[in-house]
Design a protein around this motif. Structure first.
Motif: not given
Length: 256
Positions: A78-83, A89-90, A96-105
């Motif tokens: 389970y811990n391996d699965h969560v990892a 997710q990271n 998503f952060n890259d996309q947001i920056a691209e959207i702003d541009k």
């Protein structure tokens, strides 16, 4: 004779006493042996009980150990699965952060583009065949108002601009008839207008004795000869679904 008898009796008494003493001597070790055997048996029973208890405790400990081992394996999986989930997710957050920056541009580039699109569309409408001109130009003004509204998202603004372009595109294939006023030589003439996309835009007086066609090159109405009166009437009826669609002969003046 009497003396012999007495000696015999004494001898018999001695023998009996000796025999009795001998029996007592033999009986005591046997009793001790039985007692010792009983003690040993009792001790063996107690030992077996202790062994059984220790065995049961051992089995319980083994079962508990196995349960702990199994639970540890489950927790590890389970811990391996969560990892892996956290890692994914990271990665998604970073994406998503890259996309947001691209959207702003992109927003910085899209907003000027939309203004240019609106200006271009307005110029096109003014240079186009003059059907529904007021309605089409009103749509342009609505777009300009939307562009400066803080309540409308950039994506919605862009959607509305594209929608205006699609509406203009659809006009290229429409067959429509409306009634209105034709301003000609300082006169207001009530006529039926008929439109075939952008390739022909004609008008006919209500008495069907006069007809005109829009000349987009000269930006004026040209009078049509009598040979076009019937085809224009037929076109108007087809546009109003009063007649089946058919080939008609019409003068063509398309937008340049």
């Amino acid at each position: 004779m009497s003396v012999k008898i007495r000696k015999s009796l004494v001898a018999s008494a001695l023998v009996g006493a000796f025999a009795l003493a001998s029996n007592n001597v033999i009986a005591d070790p046997l009793n001790d042996l039985h007692k010792a055997e009983a003690k040993i048996h009792k001790a063996a029973v107690k030992s077996q009980v202790k062994i059984d208890n220790v065995y049961e405790q051992t089995q319980e400990l083994i079962a508990e150990y196995r349960s702990v081992v199994d639970e540890r394996e489950i927790i590890k999986v389970y811990n391996d699965h969560v990892a892996r989930l956290v890692a994914d997710q990271n990665a998604s957050i970073e994406s998503f952060n890259d996309q947001i920056a691209e959207i702003d541009k992109t927003k910085q580039n899209v907003v000027p583009l939309m203004y240019r699109m609106i200006d271009t569309l307005e110029q096109f409408i003014k240079a186009d065949v003059p059907f529904n001109t007021e309605k089409r130009l009103a749509r342009i003004e609505l777009l300009r108002s939307t562009m400066v509204s803080s309540q409308v998202t950039t994506s919605e603004k862009y959607r509305q601009v594209l929608e205006a372009y699609l509406i203009e595109k659809d006009y290229s294939s429409v067959v429509n008839a409306t009634q209105g006023v034709l301003k000609l030589d300082g006169r207001d003439i009530t006529v039926d207008f008929a439109q075939v996309g952008r390739i022909s835009y004609v008008a006919q007086s209500l008495d069907m004795k006069n007809a005109w066609v829009w000349n987009n090159t000269s930006r004026s109405w040209d009078a049509l000869g009598e040979e076009y009166l019937k085809p224009v009437t037929t076109l108007i009826r087809m546009a109003r679904k009063q007649a089946s669609f058919d080939l008609v002969k019409l003068p063509i003046f398309g937008a340049e």
